[in-house]
Write an enzyme that holds these catalytic residues in place. Structure first.
Site, PDB file in Angstrom:
ATOM      1  N   HIS A 228       0.460  -1.296  -0.012  1.00 58.12           N
ATOM      2  CA  HIS A 228      -0.196   0.041  -0.076  1.00 58.12           C
ATOM      3  C   HIS A 228       0.836   1.362   0.113  1.00 58.12           C
ATOM      4  O   HIS A 228       2.060   0.508  -0.072  1.00 58.12           O
ATOM      5  CB  HIS A 228      -1.107  -0.286   0.994  1.00 58.12           C
ATOM      6  CG  HIS A 228      -0.158  -0.404   2.313  1.00 58.12           C
ATOM      7  ND1 HIS A 228       0.484  -1.483   3.173  1.00 58.12           N
ATOM      8  CD2 HIS A 228      -0.058   0.795   3.450  1.00 58.12           C
ATOM      9  CE1 HIS A 228       0.619  -0.674   3.659  1.00 58.12           C
ATOM     10  NE2 HIS A 228       0.123   0.314   4.704  1.00 58.12           N
ATOM     11  N   HIS A 230       1.648   4.412   2.407  1.00 58.64           N
ATOM     12  CA  HIS A 230       1.696   4.529   3.479  1.00 58.64           C
ATOM     13  C   HIS A 230       3.122   4.823   2.877  1.00 58.64           C
ATOM     14  O   HIS A 230       3.969   3.844   2.480  1.00 58.64           O
ATOM     15  CB  HIS A 230       1.174   3.864   5.029  1.00 58.64           C
ATOM     16  CG  HIS A 230       0.054   3.951   5.255  1.00 58.64           C
ATOM     17  ND1 HIS A 230      -0.673   2.703   5.906  1.00 58.64           N
ATOM     18  CD2 HIS A 230      -0.973   5.079   4.479  1.00 58.64           C
ATOM     19  CE1 HIS A 230      -2.040   3.775   6.220  1.00 58.64           C
ATOM     20  NE2 HIS A 230      -2.560   4.717   5.176  1.00 58.64           N
ATOM     21  N   ASP A 232       5.871   4.844   5.332  1.00 67.51           N
ATOM     22  CA  ASP A 232       6.374   3.058   5.477  1.00 67.51           C
ATOM     23  C   ASP A 232       6.782   2.707   4.635  1.00 67.51           C
ATOM     24  O   ASP A 232       7.467   1.411   5.151  1.00 67.51           O
ATOM     25  CB  ASP A 232       6.295   3.084   7.160  1.00 67.51           C
ATOM     26  CG  ASP A 232       5.249   2.148   7.465  1.00 67.51           C
ATOM     27  OD1 ASP A 232       3.742   3.673   6.563  1.00 67.51           O
ATOM     28  OD2 ASP A 232       5.168   1.928   8.310  1.00 67.51           O
ATOM     29  N   HIS A 233       6.336   2.583   3.571  1.00 65.95           N
ATOM     30  CA  HIS A 233       6.003   1.266   2.745  1.00 65.95           C
ATOM     31  C   HIS A 233       7.073   1.989   1.339  1.00 65.95           C
ATOM     32  O   HIS A 233       6.990   0.501   0.702  1.00 65.95           O
ATOM     33  CB  HIS A 233       4.999   0.836   2.658  1.00 65.95           C
ATOM     34  CG  HIS A 233       4.562   0.315   3.350  1.00 65.95           C
ATOM     35  ND1 HIS A 233       4.412  -0.961   4.211  1.00 65.95           N
ATOM     36  CD2 HIS A 233       3.694   0.816   4.822  1.00 65.95           C
ATOM     37  CE1 HIS A 233       4.377  -1.787   5.347  1.00 65.95           C
ATOM     38  NE2 HIS A 233       4.269  -0.829   5.546  1.00 65.95           N
ATOM     39  N   HIS A 383      -6.839  -2.484   5.483  1.00 67.21           N
ATOM     40  CA  HIS A 383      -6.540  -2.038   6.545  1.00 67.21           C
ATOM     41  C   HIS A 383      -6.931  -0.422   6.994  1.00 67.21           C
ATOM     42  O   HIS A 383      -7.411  -1.071   8.585  1.00 67.21           O
ATOM     43  CB  HIS A 383      -4.746  -1.532   5.329  1.00 67.21           C
ATOM     44  CG  HIS A 383      -4.061  -1.003   6.817  1.00 67.21           C
ATOM     45  ND1 HIS A 383      -4.121  -0.423   7.859  1.00 67.21           N
ATOM     46  CD2 HIS A 383      -2.890   0.143   6.628  1.00 67.21           C
ATOM     47  CE1 HIS A 383      -2.841   0.341   8.178  1.00 67.21           C
ATOM     48  NE2 HIS A 383      -2.719   0.619   7.162  1.00 67.21           N
ATOM     49  N   ASP A 457       0.137  -4.689   5.507  1.00 66.19           N
ATOM     50  CA  ASP A 457      -0.581  -4.293   6.915  1.00 66.19           C
ATOM     51  C   ASP A 457      -2.089  -4.587   6.924  1.00 66.19           C
ATOM     52  O   ASP A 457      -2.814  -4.063   6.162  1.00 66.19           O
ATOM     53  CB  ASP A 457      -0.291  -2.888   6.631  1.00 66.19           C
ATOM     54  CG  ASP A 457       0.348  -2.106   7.427  1.00 66.19           C
ATOM     55  OD1 ASP A 457       1.841  -3.052   7.311  1.00 66.19           O
ATOM     56  OD2 ASP A 457       0.841  -1.274   7.724  1.00 66.19           O
ATOM     57  N   HIS A 515       6.780  -5.914  10.998  1.00 67.14           N
ATOM     58  CA  HIS A 515       5.955  -4.563  11.735  1.00 67.14           C
ATOM     59  C   HIS A 515       6.264  -4.676  13.216  1.00 67.14           C
ATOM     60  O   HIS A 515       4.827  -4.569  13.340  1.00 67.14           O
ATOM     61  CB  HIS A 515       4.782  -4.780  10.847  1.00 67.14           C
ATOM     62  CG  HIS A 515       4.233  -3.492  10.218  1.00 67.14           C
ATOM     63  ND1 HIS A 515       3.719  -2.526  11.487  1.00 67.14           N
ATOM     64  CD2 HIS A 515       4.390  -2.584   9.203  1.00 67.14           C
ATOM     65  CE1 HIS A 515       3.337  -1.305  10.841  1.00 67.14           C
ATOM     66  NE2 HIS A 515       4.017  -1.140   9.275  1.00 67.14           N
TER      67      HIS A 515
END
Length: 562
Positions: A228, A230, A232-233, A383, A457, A515
């Site tokens: 996805h 976000h 942090d990815h 998520h 996530d 994670h």
């Protein structure tokens, strides 16, 4: 000119004699005495070298919680698996430039530091830093930079279980969650090494640095999968692509054995908006894909492909054009790049996406290295509201059964083209053409294909995605929230208990938790593993992941019962 060369050689010899290569004390000591530093700081050594060596000595004396965390004397609890210790093994001063020779560049130094991870198993099964004893023979470190071979190197006792694993290795580059920045755990980045190619799942900020510290090469990455969008990815994705392009440009210009004739191609699979994210980053940083072809495959037809549902303001409502414009789906001609292509993959009737389906008439005996074929699927998970999130499944083609050479010889068939036909299920004549040999007469036992599952996530895994995940050798699942399930559902994440229960339901052979929040203390990390085991009820072998951990899946998959 000859006298100048002699003087230069004399200076180089003097510098090498003043700064010899030395070894640090054993890992158990983790100390570096000041006298050892002074031995390499003679009067002929350039100023400032003693200070640099002292700094490295302090790093070696402390017990860092991460590979390159340094010596931070804080009261914050250790958030890293204490079984992994980074120790400076060897400090090689490759070349020291004299300040008197180069007064304008007196700060220039070339210190070559070799570092490696020491993996220790403390033996206590209920300890948070102990390795699962069943998985321990398959767990390795990816940071042994002293190894010249791009293969698994066991840092402990010899391990006969692995044998020829055939290239199916899970490498964790980042295992932390995105809420807290930490030197102990990088945010999400996981690689699946498949012989001559590497699949990368998510690329957080700093992923390319982790790659440089591991034995993986950037151009080995052939496919990138984004769970996805976000930060942090994905915040490391654009930088990683530019690093890969630099390597590709060098390989295209090289005329040696590592040269390439064609531009490398990288396929990126992710939610709608992945193309616009990459194209905008490249356009605003004045970068283009000149030596690398990047093909972005966006997965269409998902529940949240239009992004979060936002309430339009009165000013926005006054313009129909603005109300209908969507940053995820829109095509922006201003940010197009010649080396960046956009494609789409539609969801099938079963409710998931087929990213790659090899021809079943061929086999992996015919396609090796970067041409090795796999089944790759994607399924949507729940998520956060409006955030399209996926899980991915990678499964080998069904391996061909090998020939028993003794049986084949007794039936009059020698190695050659007939072996190939027998592996494909075709009957052949013996070499003297006196009898027919059926495949079942000479084939060995069936070898099961290996299966890898990474779920992004999530707080809920729908049935369409769960149907793809049964009987996986490796299931990678998040354990972001410690124990509060109501908090987990509110934030769109899962607890360790939820991960353990899901692994039990899916019949996963191993569950690797990632994670992980860097804010968790050692006792809380212990609770993460314990709670996952309670709900899993012994169905899966459970292991807490950490950065630079590698898990090898042997041929035929895990057979823990044996």
């Amino acid at each position: 000119r000859e006298r100048q060369q002699q003087r230069a050689a004399a200076k180089a010899a003097a510098a090498a004699a003043a700064c010899p290569t030395f070894d640090l004390p054993p890992v158990a000591d983790r100390t570096m005495s000041a006298s050892l530093v002074r031995q390499c700081s003679s009067s002929t050594a350039p100023p400032g070298m003693y200070r640099a060596l002292s700094s490295l000595a302090q790093q070696a004396t402390c017990r860092p919680t991460n590979t390159f965390s340094g010596c931070r004397n804080t009261s914050r609890p250790r958030t890293f698996m204490n079984g992994w210790h980074a120790t400076v093994r060897q400090i090689a001063l490759a070349s020291i430039l004299s300040e008197s020779s180069f007064p304008r560049y007196s700060a220039r130094r070339n210190y070559q530091t070799k570092m490696s991870i020491t993996f220790t198993n403390r033996g206590a099964n209920n300890s948070p830093d102990a390795v699962n004893p069943t998985l321990a023979p398959y767990i390795k470190s990816s940071l042994d930079v002293t190894s010249q071979k791009n293969s698994i190197v066991h840092l402990g006792e010899d391990n006969a279980k692995l044998g020829d694993h055939g290239g199916f290795v899970v490498s964790f580059l980042g295992t932390g969650s995105g809420g807290v920045q930490s030197v102990d755990r990088l945010s999400s980045a996981t690689a699946l090494r498949l012989g001559g190619q590497t699949f990368l799942f998510d690329a957080s900020e700093g992923a390319q640095r982790q790659l440089c510290l591991s034995r993986m090469k950037p151009l080995d990455i052939t496919n990138i999968f984004i769970t996805h969008l976000h930060g942090d990815h994905v915040y490391g994705l654009a930088g990683l692509l530019l690093t890969m392009q630099s390597s590709a440009s060098a390989s295209l210009e090289d005329r040696g054995k590592f040269s390439r004739k064609e531009r490398p191609v990288v396929n990126i699979y992710g939610p709608v908006g992945t193309y616009n994210f990459i194209a905008m980053m490249l356009a605003l940083s004045y970068a283009q894909m000149r030596s690398l072809t990047v093909v972005v495959h966006e997965l269409m037809g998902g529940t949240h492909e239009k992004g979060p549902q936002q309430q339009a303001s009165k000013q926005t409502q006054s313009s129909r054009f603005r109300r209908e414009r969507n940053v995820f789906l829109q095509n922006y001609p201003e940010i197009r790049s010649p080396g960046l292509r956009r494609k789409s993959i539609e969801k099938n009737e079963a409710g998931y996406w087929t990213l790659h389906a090899p021809d079943e008439t061929s086999s992996n005996d015919d396609w090796r290295g970067q041409n090795k074929q796999f089944h790759v699927y994607a399924g949507e998970v729940n998520h956060c509201p409006g955030v399209q999130t996926f899980g991915f499944v990678v499964e080998e083609m069904t391996p061909q059964r090998n020939i028993d050479p003794d049986k084949a010889a007794s039936l009059g068939v020698k190695p050659g083209q007939k072996y190939r036909d027998l592996k494909r299920g075709l009957a052949v004549l013996s070499d003297d053409e006196t009898r027919t040999v059926d495949p079942e007469d000479v084939l060995l036992e069936y070898v099961a294909p290996r299966k890898f599952v990474l779920i992004g996530d999530n707080c809920v895994v729908p049935q369409e995605m769960a149907a793809l995940c049964y009987d996986a050798d490796v299931l990678i699942h998040e354990a972001t929230i410690s124990d509060d399930e109501s908090k987990a559902f509110a934030r769109g994440h899962a607890t360790a208990s939820m991960a353990g229960a899901l692994a039990k339901e899916l019949g996963a052979k191993s569950l690797l938790l990632n994670h992980i929040s860097p804010a968790l203390s050692t006792d809380e990390l212990q609770d993460v593993v314990r709670k996952a085991k309670e709900t899993n009820e012994g169905v899966s072998e459970i292991q807490l992941s950490c950065d630079f951990m590698e898990v090898v899946v042997p041929k035929g998959g895990y057979q823990f019962d044996e």
